[in-house]
Design a protein around this motif. Structure first.
Motif, PDB file in Angstrom:
ATOM      1  N   PHE A  25      68.977 -27.518 -63.436  1.00  0.00           N
ATOM      2  CA  PHE A  25      70.310 -27.774 -63.972  1.00  0.00           C
ATOM      3  C   PHE A  25      71.075 -28.659 -63.007  1.00  0.00           C
ATOM      4  CE2 PHE A  25      69.206 -23.826 -66.102  1.00  0.00           C
ATOM      5  CZ  PHE A  25      69.689 -24.042 -67.391  1.00  0.00           C
ATOM      6  N   ASP A  26      71.980 -29.472 -63.532  1.00  0.00           N
ATOM      7  CA  ASP A  26      72.897 -30.198 -62.663  1.00  0.00           C
ATOM      8  C   ASP A  26      74.189 -29.383 -62.533  1.00  0.00           C
ATOM      9  OD1 ASP A  26      74.554 -30.737 -64.922  1.00  0.00           O
ATOM     10  OD2 ASP A  26      73.685 -32.727 -65.208  1.00  0.00           O
ATOM     11  N   ALA A  27      75.159 -29.888 -61.790  1.00  0.00           N
ATOM     12  CA  ALA A  27      76.394 -29.145 -61.532  1.00  0.00           C
ATOM     13  C   ALA A  27      77.242 -28.954 -62.787  1.00  0.00           C
ATOM     14  CB  ALA A  27      77.220 -29.839 -60.448  1.00  0.00           C
ATOM     15  N   ASN A  28      76.989 -29.746 -63.821  1.00  0.00           N
ATOM     16  CA  ASN A  28      77.727 -29.604 -65.077  1.00  0.00           C
ATOM     17  C   ASN A  28      77.038 -28.649 -66.047  1.00  0.00           C
ATOM     18  OD1 ASN A  28      79.762 -31.470 -64.321  1.00  0.00           O
ATOM     19  ND2 ASN A  28      78.366 -33.150 -64.814  1.00  0.00           N
ATOM     20  N   GLY A  29      75.940 -28.038 -65.607  1.00  0.00           N
ATOM     21  CA  GLY A  29      75.209 -27.100 -66.456  1.00  0.00           C
ATOM     22  C   GLY A  29      74.238 -27.746 -67.415  1.00  0.00           C
ATOM     23  N   ASN A  30      74.015 -29.056 -67.260  1.00  0.00           N
ATOM     24  CA  ASN A  30      73.058 -29.757 -68.116  1.00  0.00           C
ATOM     25  C   ASN A  30      71.643 -29.513 -67.613  1.00  0.00           C
ATOM     26  OD1 ASN A  30      75.118 -31.052 -69.700  1.00  0.00           O
ATOM     27  ND2 ASN A  30      75.455 -32.389 -67.937  1.00  0.00           N
ATOM     28  N   GLU A  31      70.747 -29.222 -68.533  1.00  0.00           N
ATOM     29  CA  GLU A  31      69.360 -28.952 -68.174  1.00  0.00           C
ATOM     30  C   GLU A  31      68.558 -30.246 -68.124  1.00  0.00           C
ATOM     31  OE1 GLU A  31      65.681 -26.088 -69.639  1.00  0.00           O
ATOM     32  OE2 GLU A  31      67.565 -26.081 -70.743  1.00  0.00           O
ATOM     33  N   HIS A  32      67.666 -30.336 -67.141  1.00  0.00           N
ATOM     34  CA  HIS A  32      66.809 -31.507 -66.963  1.00  0.00           C
ATOM     35  C   HIS A  32      65.396 -31.049 -66.625  1.00  0.00           C
ATOM     36  CE1 HIS A  32      70.397 -34.094 -66.582  1.00  0.00           C
ATOM     37  NE2 HIS A  32      70.894 -33.098 -65.889  1.00  0.00           N
ATOM     38  N   VAL A  33      64.445 -31.942 -66.843  1.00  0.00           N
ATOM     39  CA  VAL A  33      63.085 -31.729 -66.357  1.00  0.00           C
ATOM     40  C   VAL A  33      62.817 -32.843 -65.359  1.00  0.00           C
ATOM     41  CG1 VAL A  33      60.633 -31.633 -66.923  1.00  0.00           C
ATOM     42  CG2 VAL A  33      62.315 -30.643 -68.493  1.00  0.00           C
ATOM     43  N   GLY A  34      62.569 -32.447 -64.107  1.00  0.00           N
ATOM     44  CA  GLY A  34      62.334 -33.410 -63.047  1.00  0.00           C
ATOM     45  C   GLY A  34      60.870 -33.521 -62.708  1.00  0.00           C
ATOM     46  N   GLU A  35      60.572 -34.539 -61.894  1.00  0.00           N
ATOM     47  CA  GLU A  35      59.200 -34.788 -61.470  1.00  0.00           C
ATOM     48  C   GLU A  35      59.163 -34.937 -59.955  1.00  0.00           C
ATOM     49  OE1 GLU A  35      57.103 -37.778 -64.368  1.00  0.00           O
ATOM     50  OE2 GLU A  35      59.072 -38.559 -63.817  1.00  0.00           O
ATOM     51  N   MET A  36      58.078 -34.457 -59.364  1.00  0.00           N
ATOM     52  CA  MET A  36      57.837 -34.724 -57.952  1.00  0.00           C
ATOM     53  C   MET A  36      56.366 -34.584 -57.648  1.00  0.00           C
ATOM     54  SD  MET A  36      59.075 -31.568 -55.514  1.00  0.00           S
ATOM     55  CE  MET A  36      60.761 -31.748 -56.019  1.00  0.00           C
ATOM     56  N   VAL A  37      55.967 -35.180 -56.549  1.00  0.00           N
ATOM     57  CA  VAL A  37      54.617 -35.063 -56.026  1.00  0.00           C
ATOM     58  C   VAL A  37      54.719 -34.346 -54.693  1.00  0.00           C
ATOM     59  CG1 VAL A  37      52.601 -36.346 -55.161  1.00  0.00           C
ATOM     60  CG2 VAL A  37      53.798 -37.122 -57.226  1.00  0.00           C
ATOM     61  N   CYS A  38      53.820 -33.380 -54.474  1.00  0.00           N
ATOM     62  CA  CYS A  38      53.815 -32.608 -53.233  1.00  0.00           C
ATOM     63  C   CYS A  38      52.378 -32.326 -52.810  1.00  0.00           C
ATOM     64  CB  CYS A  38      54.572 -31.298 -53.409  1.00  0.00           C
ATOM     65  SG  CYS A  38      53.766 -30.138 -54.534  1.00  0.00           S
ATOM     66  N   ASN A  39      52.221 -31.775 -51.639  1.00  0.00           N
ATOM     67  CA  ASN A  39      50.916 -31.343 -51.164  1.00  0.00           C
ATOM     68  C   ASN A  39      50.521 -30.081 -51.915  1.00  0.00           C
ATOM     69  OD1 ASN A  39      48.909 -29.929 -49.349  1.00  0.00           O
ATOM     70  ND2 ASN A  39      49.259 -31.782 -48.142  1.00  0.00           N
ATOM     71  N   LYS A  40      49.233 -29.933 -52.205  1.00  0.00           N
ATOM     72  CA  LYS A  40      48.769 -28.749 -52.931  1.00  0.00           C
ATOM     73  C   LYS A  40      49.056 -27.469 -52.155  1.00  0.00           C
ATOM     74  CE  LYS A  40      43.931 -28.707 -51.382  1.00  0.00           C
ATOM     75  NZ  LYS A  40      42.533 -28.808 -51.829  1.00  0.00           N
ATOM     76  N   LEU A  41      49.220 -27.559 -50.829  1.00  0.00           N
ATOM     77  CA  LEU A  41      49.485 -26.373 -50.014  1.00  0.00           C
ATOM     78  C   LEU A  41      50.852 -25.754 -50.291  1.00  0.00           C
ATOM     79  CD1 LEU A  41      48.059 -27.604 -46.581  1.00  0.00           C
ATOM     80  CD2 LEU A  41      46.964 -26.054 -48.239  1.00  0.00           C
ATOM     81  N   ILE A  42      51.791 -26.544 -50.818  1.00  0.00           N
ATOM     82  CA  ILE A  42      53.127 -26.001 -51.096  1.00  0.00           C
ATOM     83  C   ILE A  42      53.469 -26.002 -52.585  1.00  0.00           C
ATOM     84  CG2 ILE A  42      53.989 -26.597 -48.796  1.00  0.00           C
ATOM     85  CD1 ILE A  42      55.626 -28.881 -50.169  1.00  0.00           C
ATOM     86  N   ALA A  43      52.561 -26.466 -53.420  1.00  0.00           N
ATOM     87  CA  ALA A  43      52.858 -26.603 -54.860  1.00  0.00           C
ATOM     88  C   ALA A  43      53.281 -25.279 -55.491  1.00  0.00           C
ATOM     89  CB  ALA A  43      51.655 -27.188 -55.598  1.00  0.00           C
TER      90      ALA A  43
END
Length: 176
Positions: A25-43
């Motif tokens: 959610f953002d500060a206005n309460g709007n829902e979003h779907v985000g993307e990121m890439v990370c190491n499998k050790l912390i996924a």
């Protein structure tokens, strides 16, 4: 990612990385779907942390791949973009960043800047446009403070917070 966050000299195998889609959610309460890439050790830890942040509607303004900013950290931070993997060295050094391994995440970086006192006594603030947010007494909905939900969740999952470092305060940064 090729040629952007995953540069030709990248020492992390692509098989060590994971692509995540995370609701927030953002500060206005709007829902979003985000993307990121990370190491499998912390996924799995990131998935669990963001599930809790989502459940509590903890505000994350933006979560796009760093590649959308041509892997330029300054541009991404100015846009208050939450991100993780970016193969790069630490600014002003020859050492690889924890982001280069996909083991560090920056949360709401515009409102939680990197702040360091230079040798000349001048403050170095990143992103460069975040000067007014370096004063941690002026909270915004996106400000991370020691003890808040975001901080507690990351610490619970074994991350350290850059906001509590001695030589520099990197308020946006959590790493394992």
């Amino acid at each position: 990612m090729l040629g952007k966050s995953y540069k030709s000299n990248c020492t992390v195998a692509r098989s060590e990385l994971r692509y995540l889609r995370l609701s927030h959610f953002d500060a206005n309460g709007n829902e979003h779907v985000g993307e990121m890439v990370c190491n499998k050790l912390i996924a799995n830890s990131l998935i669990n942390i963001f599930k809790e942040l989502y459940r509590h509607k903890y505000p994350i303004e933006r979560m796009q791949l760093i590649d959308d900013y041509d892997a330029d950290d300054e541009l991404s931070m100015r846009s208050n973009n939450t991100s993780c993997f970016n193969f790069r060295i630490i600014a002003g050094s020859q050492k690889l960043s924890k982001h280069a391994q996909g083991l560090a995440i920056d949360i709401n970086p515009l409102y939680n800047p990197y702040v360091k006192k230079g040798k000349d006594g001048k403050r170095i603030i990143q992103p460069a446009t975040a000067g007014k947010y370096a004063d941690r007494s002026k909270a915004t909905p996106y400000t991370i403070k020691q003890g808040d939900l975001c901080y507690r969740l990351f610490v619970k999952y074994g991350f350290t917070w850059g906001g509590s470092w001695r030589s520099v305060n990197d308020y946006q940064h959590f790493e394992r």
